[in-house]
Scaffold this motif. Structure first.
Motif, PDB file in Angstrom:
ATOM      1  N   ILE A  82       0.215  -2.800  -2.791  1.00 14.43           N
ATOM      2  CA  ILE A  82      -0.117  -4.165  -3.229  1.00 14.43           C
ATOM      3  C   ILE A  82      -0.389  -4.195  -4.729  1.00 14.43           C
ATOM      4  CG2 ILE A  82      -1.003  -4.831  -0.975  1.00 14.43           C
ATOM      5  CD1 ILE A  82      -3.838  -4.386  -2.071  1.00 14.43           C
ATOM      6  N   THR A  83       0.133  -3.197  -5.449  1.00 13.59           N
ATOM      7  CA  THR A  83      -0.081  -3.159  -6.899  1.00 13.59           C
ATOM      8  C   THR A  83       0.466  -4.420  -7.557  1.00 13.59           C
ATOM      9  OG1 THR A  83       0.122  -0.756  -6.818  1.00 13.59           O
ATOM     10  CG2 THR A  83       0.284  -1.802  -8.975  1.00 13.59           C
ATOM     11  N   ASP A  84       1.733  -4.751  -7.248  1.00 16.37           N
ATOM     12  CA  ASP A  84       2.344  -5.949  -7.843  1.00 16.37           C
ATOM     13  C   ASP A  84       1.629  -7.207  -7.377  1.00 16.37           C
ATOM     14  OD1 ASP A  84       4.163  -4.342  -9.116  1.00 16.37           O
ATOM     15  OD2 ASP A  84       5.716  -4.562  -7.586  1.00 16.37           O
ATOM     16  N   LEU A  85       1.198  -7.222  -6.103  1.00 19.11           N
ATOM     17  CA  LEU A  85       0.483  -8.390  -5.592  1.00 19.11           C
ATOM     18  C   LEU A  85      -0.829  -8.591  -6.342  1.00 19.11           C
ATOM     19  CD1 LEU A  85       0.319 -10.631  -3.467  1.00 19.11           C
ATOM     20  CD2 LEU A  85      -0.786  -8.983  -1.937  1.00 19.11           C
ATOM     21  N   ARG A  86      -1.528  -7.495  -6.601  1.00 18.38           N
ATOM     22  CA  ARG A  86      -2.778  -7.596  -7.359  1.00 18.38           C
ATOM     23  C   ARG A  86      -2.515  -8.073  -8.791  1.00 18.38           C
ATOM     24  NH1 ARG A  86      -7.347  -5.118  -5.080  1.00 18.38           N
ATOM     25  NH2 ARG A  86      -7.298  -5.859  -2.927  1.00 18.38           N
ATOM     26  N   LYS A  87      -1.413  -7.558  -9.370  1.00 21.80           N
ATOM     27  CA  LYS A  87      -1.060  -8.020 -10.716  1.00 21.80           C
ATOM     28  C   LYS A  87      -0.772  -9.517 -10.718  1.00 21.80           C
ATOM     29  CE  LYS A  87       0.842  -3.674 -12.471  1.00 21.80           C
ATOM     30  NZ  LYS A  87       2.085  -2.975 -12.951  1.00 21.80           N
ATOM     31  N   LEU A  88      -0.030  -9.959  -9.675  1.00 22.34           N
ATOM     32  CA  LEU A  88       0.275 -11.387  -9.584  1.00 22.34           C
ATOM     33  C   LEU A  88      -0.997 -12.202  -9.384  1.00 22.34           C
ATOM     34  CD1 LEU A  88       3.485 -11.324  -7.344  1.00 22.34           C
ATOM     35  CD2 LEU A  88       3.356 -11.872  -9.778  1.00 22.34           C
ATOM     36  N   GLU A  89      -1.908 -11.654  -8.562  1.00 23.08           N
ATOM     37  CA  GLU A  89      -3.173 -12.366  -8.359  1.00 23.08           C
ATOM     38  C   GLU A  89      -3.965 -12.454  -9.652  1.00 23.08           C
ATOM     39  OE1 GLU A  89      -5.077 -10.213  -5.265  1.00 23.08           O
ATOM     40  OE2 GLU A  89      -3.922 -11.142  -3.650  1.00 23.08           O
ATOM     41  N   ASN A  90      -3.956 -11.351 -10.408  1.00 27.48           N
ATOM     42  CA  ASN A  90      -4.658 -11.368 -11.700  1.00 27.48           C
ATOM     43  C   ASN A  90      -4.000 -12.357 -12.659  1.00 27.48           C
ATOM     44  OD1 ASN A  90      -6.464  -9.434 -10.820  1.00 27.48           O
ATOM     45  ND2 ASN A  90      -5.257  -7.723 -11.611  1.00 27.48           N
ATOM     46  N   MET A  91      -2.637 -12.326 -12.649  1.00 28.09           N
ATOM     47  CA  MET A  91      -1.912 -13.259 -13.526  1.00 28.09           C
ATOM     48  C   MET A  91      -2.196 -14.702 -13.115  1.00 28.09           C
ATOM     49  SD  MET A  91       1.754 -11.299 -13.888  1.00 28.09           S
ATOM     50  CE  MET A  91       2.490 -12.685 -14.742  1.00 28.09           C
TER      51      MET A  91
END
Length: 566
Positions: free
Chosen positions: A337-346
């Motif tokens: 979920i690395t990309d998902l977390r990045k998207l959530e942060n973004m």
């Protein structure tokens, strides 16, 4: 089995032949004895008849003459038991014969017989005695060696017949055994082929006996086995296909933490390239959080956990593997979920930035609107109204840019057409010329030839307007802005170059982030929303192109866009 059958059949045949031979010899000997006995009786009767007819003048000479060349011995015994005449022995030396078994039986029954050793002639003899008129007895006898000689003369024939029968029996038994064992051999071969993995092999047995029934049962068993294995393989292949296609990692371990199943996505996540089935999972992947999860330490079973591994954020959900009501291991579903977390942060940053950007003009509009209630001076009122209008326009631009960026990111279906880049550049030049002249900035174009690409013309125009508008905003009076294009390596290269302030190198890598500003105060003062270059980047990506920036502080900046001609 073939050897056992051969031994059994040959043993049975030979035993039968021996028993039949013995029985045959016994019967033949018995018949021979009966014939000899009857012959001796006939001889006795013949002698008695001659004696009673008084046709014999000299009895002794008669015996010596008629029985001289025969094996038959004739003895004449008077009523007192004395031997009167004997064809072979000396009567003077012979004992009284009333005690002889055959004589005793003859005096009792009329005819008597016995087989015994003769003291007179020193050999075993068969005796037949017949009594007549006044108690006299005529006794005939024959040596037993004649009977033995009969047996011996036929023994070689018995042996010969036995050998012939044995040879024939061996040949017939061999053929019979091969015939009997062929179906069993076929069944054995079929079993061996099935054992090797040839599940389609069947036993070719068509007989209706027990072996045929066995072959039919075997074929039915092989059919069921083939169907069961094929179904299992199909289910396994289906499961493997599902596991391979999943974008989540699946790992199953037994109670000893040895891997019993792992899918390719899990191998990719943990960087596993070798076959690790049967290996201890915790020996391959060193991670304390993973060890705690698989050991159920400090974690609730069947709960979702999040860990960090090699710079990635993993979400792991575990469950026990139950077999017959007993836990035999643990299965884990792992998601990167690395990309998902990045998207959530973004998304969080975007919401925060949008909120901030919207709040600033709204605060200004609200503040000046409230102040206008108490302002009587028309000049000050007009000034406040002008500020409110500027802030409203900035708010409108911000909302429009957000909507534009949202449309581009959602990849909504757009009209794809042949776009003449030279014509678009000319249109942008005409649109932005007055804006540049109002700031005393020279706007020029370099457009030597017509270049055509595939895409959406409106998006291309919007991209160029944003780049030229940025170049004009961040240039001073007397600076110049150049817009041009050329064809290079089957790409359309478009550039916007200015001689303005320039951008420090540390900011270039983040220029295309949303709401990122090199100089926030200057950007807001010039009416920027912070989304212009983000929109440019997404438009370039929608064309399948790339963009790069060259800039030096005090010298200006150059934005270069590479779009494939397709």
């Amino acid at each position: 089995m073939k050897k056992k059958l051969m031994v059994s059949i040959m043993g049975t045949v030979i035993l039968s032949i021996v028993l039949i031979t013995i029985l045959f010899i016994v019967i033949v000997n018995f018949e021979h004895q009966q014939i000899i006995e009857q012959t001796l009786k006939n001889d006795n009767q013949k002698v008695i008849n001659l004696i009673q007819s008084n046709n014999i003048v000299n009895l002794k000479s008669f015996f010596q003459k008629d029985f001289k060349d025969t094996d038959t011995r004739v003895t004449f015994i008077n009523a007192t038991g004395n031997v009167i005449y004997d064809s072979e022995a000396n009567t003077d030396t012979m004992e009284n014969h009333n005690t002889r078994p055959e004589v005793v039986e003859a005096r009792k029954n009329g005819i008597g017989n016995s087989i015994r050793y003769s003291v007179s002639v020193k050999m075993n003899m068969m005796y037949v005695a017949t009594v007549f008129h006044n108690g006299d007895v005529v006794r005939s006898s024959m040596p037993m060696k004649d009977i033995s000689d009969f047996e011996t003369s036929y023994f070689k024939y018995y042996i010969m017949i036995l050998l012939i029968v044995a040879i024939v029996s061996i040949f017939v038994s061999h053929k019979l055994i091969n015939f009997m064992l062929k179906p069993i051999k076929d069944l054995e071969n079929a079993t061996a082929e099935v054992t090797k993995g040839d599940l389609g092999h069947r036993a070719n047995i068509t007989s209706g006996d027990e072996i045929g029934h066995l072959g039919k049962t075997f074929n039915e068993m092989a059919d069921k086995l083939e169907n069961t294995i094929n179904n299992s393989l199909e289910q396994q292949n289906r499961l493997e296909a599902i596991l391979r296609s999943m974008d989540s990692g699946i790992i199953a371990v037994d109670k000893s933490k040895k891997i019993i199943m792992i899918n390719p996505y899990a191998e990719k996540i943990f960087g596993i390239i070798a076959n690790v089935i049967g290996e201890n999972f915790l020996d391959i992947i060193r991670n304390h959080e993973l060890e705690a999860i698989f050991s159920h330490k400090n974690y609730d079973v069947n709960e979702t956990s999040t860990i960090r591994f090699s710079g990635k954020t993993m979400r792991i959900r575990t469950a026990d593997i139950i077999n017959g009501g007993v836990p035999i291991g643990t299965v884990a579903v792992i998601q990167d979920i690395t990309d998902l977390r990045k998207l959530e942060n973004m998304r969080s940053q975007f919401v925060a930035n949008v909120s901030h950007e919207l709040k600033t003009p709204l605060t200004s509009i609200k503040g000046f609107a409230e102040t206008l209630k108490d302002v009587e001076d028309p000049q000050i009122r007009d000034k406040f109204l002008s500020i409110i209008n500027d802030e409203a326009e900035r708010l409108t631009r911000l909302i429009n840019d957000i909507l534009t960026l949202s449309d581009i990111e959602q990849h909504r279906e757009e009209k794809i057409e042949v776009v003449n880049v030279s014509n678009i550049i000319n249109d942008v030049y005409c649109l932005m010329k007055n804006t540049a002249e109002s700031k005393n900035i020279s706007l020029s174009i370099i457009n030597d030839k017509s270049i055509k690409i595939f895409g959406n013309s409106d998006r291309l125009k919007q991209m160029l307007i944003n780049l030229v508008d940025n170049a004009i905003k961040y240039s001073d009076n007397g600076d110049s802005v150049t817009l041009g294009c050329e064809e290079k390596s089957n790409n359309c290269v478009i550039w916007v170059e200015d001689t303005g302030f320039g951008i420090p190198q540390k900011h270039i890598s983040r220029l295309f982030e949303r709401f990122y500003r090199v100089d926030k105060a200057r950007s807001r003062a010039k009416g920027g929303t912070g989304l212009g270059l983000a929109i440019v980047k997404h438009i370039v990506l929608s064309f399948g192109g790339t963009i790069e920036v060259k800039s030096f502080v005090g010298e200006g900046s150059k934005f270069i866009v590479y779009l494939p001609k397709k």
